[in-house]
Motif scaffolding. Sequence first.
Motif, PDB file in Angstrom:
ATOM      1  N   LYS A 125      39.087  27.784  30.314  1.00 63.30           N
ATOM      2  CA  LYS A 125      39.011  29.226  30.085  1.00 63.30           C
ATOM      3  C   LYS A 125      40.392  29.842  30.272  1.00 63.30           C
ATOM      4  N   ILE A 126      40.661  30.887  29.480  1.00 61.99           N
ATOM      5  CA  ILE A 126      41.766  31.795  29.752  1.00 61.99           C
ATOM      6  C   ILE A 126      41.180  32.959  30.527  1.00 61.99           C
ATOM      7  N   PHE A 127      41.849  33.350  31.610  1.00 64.32           N
ATOM      8  CA  PHE A 127      41.345  34.406  32.475  1.00 64.32           C
ATOM      9  C   PHE A 127      42.258  35.629  32.405  1.00 64.32           C
ATOM     10  N   GLY A 128      41.659  36.801  32.195  1.00 64.33           N
ATOM     11  CA  GLY A 128      42.338  38.058  32.399  1.00 64.33           C
ATOM     12  C   GLY A 128      41.957  38.579  33.773  1.00 64.33           C
ATOM     13  N   VAL A 129      42.922  38.675  34.668  1.00 62.51           N
ATOM     14  CA  VAL A 129      42.652  38.990  36.080  1.00 62.51           C
ATOM     15  C   VAL A 129      43.351  40.295  36.443  1.00 62.51           C
ATOM     16  N   GLN A 130      42.623  41.172  37.064  1.00 69.14           N
ATOM     17  CA  GLN A 130      43.208  42.444  37.497  1.00 69.14           C
ATOM     18  C   GLN A 130      43.626  42.360  38.956  1.00 69.14           C
ATOM     19  N   VAL A 131      44.830  42.884  39.237  1.00 70.64           N
ATOM     20  CA  VAL A 131      45.305  43.047  40.607  1.00 70.64           C
ATOM     21  C   VAL A 131      44.964  44.465  41.033  1.00 70.64           C
ATOM     22  N   SER A 132      44.251  44.603  42.124  1.00 65.20           N
ATOM     23  CA  SER A 132      43.847  45.942  42.568  1.00 65.20           C
ATOM     24  C   SER A 132      44.259  46.178  44.023  1.00 65.20           C
ATOM     25  N   SER A 151      44.301  37.631  49.622  1.00 61.63           N
ATOM     26  CA  SER A 151      42.997  37.229  49.115  1.00 61.63           C
ATOM     27  C   SER A 151      43.202  36.063  48.167  1.00 61.63           C
ATOM     28  N   ALA A 152      42.101  35.452  47.757  1.00 62.86           N
ATOM     29  CA  ALA A 152      42.151  34.348  46.802  1.00 62.86           C
ATOM     30  C   ALA A 152      40.937  34.433  45.891  1.00 62.86           C
ATOM     31  N   LEU A 153      41.098  33.925  44.671  1.00 61.46           N
ATOM     32  CA  LEU A 153      40.054  33.997  43.647  1.00 61.46           C
ATOM     33  C   LEU A 153      39.910  32.627  43.003  1.00 61.46           C
ATOM     34  N   SER A 154      38.701  32.123  42.885  1.00 60.15           N
ATOM     35  CA  SER A 154      38.479  30.824  42.251  1.00 60.15           C
ATOM     36  C   SER A 154      38.424  30.964  40.729  1.00 60.15           C
ATOM     37  N   LEU A 155      39.229  30.140  40.046  1.00 62.02           N
ATOM     38  CA  LEU A 155      39.172  30.050  38.587  1.00 62.02           C
ATOM     39  C   LEU A 155      38.567  28.715  38.165  1.00 62.02           C
ATOM     40  N   GLY A 156      37.728  28.147  39.027  1.00 57.56           N
ATOM     41  CA  GLY A 156      36.899  26.998  38.672  1.00 57.56           C
ATOM     42  C   GLY A 156      37.512  25.648  38.923  1.00 57.56           C
ATOM     43  N   LYS A 157      38.656  25.387  38.286  1.00 51.17           N
ATOM     44  CA  LYS A 157      39.300  24.085  38.406  1.00 51.17           C
ATOM     45  C   LYS A 157      40.813  24.269  38.442  1.00 51.17           C
ATOM     46  N   ASN A 158      41.520  23.161  38.527  1.00 52.80           N
ATOM     47  CA  ASN A 158      42.972  23.129  38.701  1.00 52.80           C
ATOM     48  C   ASN A 158      43.700  24.198  37.881  1.00 52.80           C
ATOM     49  N   ILE A 159      44.473  25.022  38.569  1.00 54.29           N
ATOM     50  CA  ILE A 159      45.353  25.991  37.903  1.00 54.29           C
ATOM     51  C   ILE A 159      46.742  25.364  37.886  1.00 54.29           C
ATOM     52  N   GLU A 160      46.994  24.589  36.864  1.00 50.08           N
ATOM     53  CA  GLU A 160      48.275  23.904  36.705  1.00 50.08           C
ATOM     54  C   GLU A 160      49.261  24.784  35.939  1.00 50.08           C
ATOM     55  N   ALA A 161      48.734  25.654  35.085  1.00 47.98           N
ATOM     56  CA  ALA A 161      49.565  26.559  34.293  1.00 47.98           C
ATOM     57  C   ALA A 161      50.153  27.649  35.180  1.00 47.98           C
ATOM     58  N   SER A 162      51.202  28.281  34.672  1.00 47.87           N
ATOM     59  CA  SER A 162      51.881  29.343  35.413  1.00 47.87           C
ATOM     60  C   SER A 162      51.427  30.707  34.900  1.00 47.87           C
ATOM     61  N   PRO A 163      51.114  31.647  35.801  1.00 45.94           N
ATOM     62  CA  PRO A 163      50.658  32.966  35.366  1.00 45.94           C
ATOM     63  C   PRO A 163      51.801  33.816  34.818  1.00 45.94           C
ATOM     64  N   ALA A 164      51.440  34.833  34.046  1.00 46.45           N
ATOM     65  CA  ALA A 164      52.333  35.918  33.665  1.00 46.45           C
ATOM     66  C   ALA A 164      51.605  37.223  33.958  1.00 46.45           C
ATOM     67  N   ILE A 165      52.372  38.272  34.291  1.00 48.87           N
ATOM     68  CA  ILE A 165      51.784  39.543  34.724  1.00 48.87           C
ATOM     69  C   ILE A 165      52.375  40.693  33.921  1.00 48.87           C
ATOM     70  N   TYR A 166      51.507  41.613  33.529  1.00 47.41           N
ATOM     71  CA  TYR A 166      51.909  42.849  32.859  1.00 47.41           C
ATOM     72  C   TYR A 166      51.264  43.993  33.624  1.00 47.41           C
ATOM     73  N   ASN A 167      52.074  44.724  34.391  1.00 49.39           N
ATOM     74  CA  ASN A 167      51.553  45.781  35.261  1.00 49.39           C
ATOM     75  C   ASN A 167      50.460  45.215  36.166  1.00 49.39           C
ATOM     76  N   ASN A 168      49.214  45.698  36.039  1.00 49.00           N
ATOM     77  CA  ASN A 168      48.137  45.231  36.924  1.00 49.00           C
ATOM     78  C   ASN A 168      47.350  44.056  36.375  1.00 49.00           C
ATOM     79  N   MET A 169      47.709  43.568  35.180  1.00 51.24           N
ATOM     80  CA  MET A 169      46.929  42.481  34.562  1.00 51.24           C
ATOM     81  C   MET A 169      47.690  41.170  34.616  1.00 51.24           C
ATOM     82  N   LEU A 170      46.987  40.157  35.077  1.00 54.07           N
ATOM     83  CA  LEU A 170      47.515  38.791  35.152  1.00 54.07           C
ATOM     84  C   LEU A 170      46.723  37.915  34.189  1.00 54.07           C
TER      85      LEU A 170
END
Length: 591
Positions: free
Chosen positions: A584-591, A557-576
């Motif tokens: 914006k800073i986004f808190g994204v859940q992996v389900s 799947s894919a999710l739009s965060l509006g504009k260029n995601i140039e930064a690198s994600p970090a993940i803690y359990n189910n939260m990205l």
Amino acid sequence: MPWFKSRSVQRVLVVGAVVVMAACSTGPQVTVGERPNRSTSVVAPSFDPETDPAKLAVPLESLPGYQPGTPGTDGWTSIPMTGSERDVSWRIWNHENQVQGKYTPDQTVAFGAPQTYTQVPGVLTFRGTNFRDAPAYGTADVNEKKLSIVWTQEIGEARGDKSYWPGAGWTGQPLLVNWPEQARKAMDFAPEFAAKDLTEVIYPVFEGKIYRLDLETGEQTKPPIQVGCGFKGTGSIDPRGYPLLYAGQGLNDMDDDVATDDCPFRYRIFDLIQNKEVAGWTGQDDPARPRKSWGAFDSSALVNAATDTLIEPAENGLVYKAKLNTKFDPAAKTVSVDPVLTKLEYKTPASDVHGIESSAAAYRNLMYASDNDGNLICWDATTMRIVWTRDIGDDSDASIVMEDTPDGPFLYQGNTLDKRGKNGGPMETNVRKINALTGDIVWEKEIPTVASYPNNGGLIATPVLGQGETSDLVIFNVSKTTDPPFCVFGKCLGDFSGDLVALDHKTGTLAWNRHLDRYSWSSPVIFQGKDGHSYGVFGDAGGLLHLFDPNTGQDYSALSLGKNIEASPAIYNNMLVVASYDKKIFGVQVS
């Protein structure tokens, strides 16, 4: 669709690949290769828990091809470069900005296995460890294979002379830290945070603020630290769980006034109890710097907990070693540092621009980084002398990823298309596996790339090593592999594309290649599900966050965060967590 070449002794074309399309007609185009060493077991490899630097250190004299060095004038010492008849030279500067005739350290600095970098749950530096191999912590409960936004935090922008920096960009990874109890109590969080098992998001961004958020809710745990000077790279939390943040300044121009140098470059250390800067040093006016015109700090520091030592490469061409002299008194709720610096300066025949943007990796006392001139350097963290150097042909910004195997330690690395594009050289990105003890190339892949200035194509994102069922793979995210669809007289409409390339880590054999509609600078993350499967995430320049299968390259799947995601994600359990150009800073859940 780009074509690929591999090189060991000779260059040969990869053959036998089959092109297949995703089940959905609008899905990505994927080239399927081979998996000769595909894992049949998900048993985690064993590691040595030793952390005593004196026991960990590799004697330099024991290394294959060791060179003691030939003294020169003005403190310079030289050795031959790996694979070349040319020399690399270096010298050491002390805290008083004097060249050291002889630098005699008072302690051995060496890092343990990456699992020992910190005992604090979370992602405390760029890609998590001294191997830069752990951008995700824990495991995720994956059922629907979807991403959903749980919370957002509005952030700002920086506007300099003819420049615009919205949100957060390269490398821009957030730090995720589950604070030890004594640190959490010392920081006097509000009751709603003090009473919970707090995992905090700490995020320096372009606008010159450092945000502190609750990972679960996105609420601000403390007011943002108001620095006023922008951050591009990724910070580091002290791996001992001390309430200290180390963050290098990446921007020096924060307004539209061309005559104003309002933010001289500085490396900054923050007391997270007081929520303010308490120490640091200049990158712009350092007398030892070989690069006079630029002094940014994009590299994410490594801190050696056993010796209270921080190591930070810089874009002014120096590698800084700081004895921190840290004092943390949880009962008194105080923390302090008093850095004493030692600096490594080096040069090769390729050295022209100088400067390191990549984050250093470390195997025991051996440390590694690549620079803007196309040098890959290995130095000793104890003596700060060069151990070996290799000319890799072009600028390299992506950080090195390390692997320790029964056959020894290895590096995975690649470059951009910079000098060669300007000088009419090969229009390609090179990705490689390198023997970490000698600098010898094990295998090399050549990926056709487009010259695009000022933002070059090539490997900007840091590669990622597979885990569990994908432990046979290393994945490279290569940007600008084809031109936009419509270009006339140097003017283009549309966007550059890229390629996500998965290679067998032992042989360099192509496992799969996914052609991306939009290029990406965001470093891919592989994380483990509780179901035993591996999952991958990366962001692209179109603002899409992709959840994909690292076995095949195909999206779940894919999710739009509006504009260029140039930064690198970090993940803690189910939260990205990641920020985008959408401010914006986004808190994204992996389900």
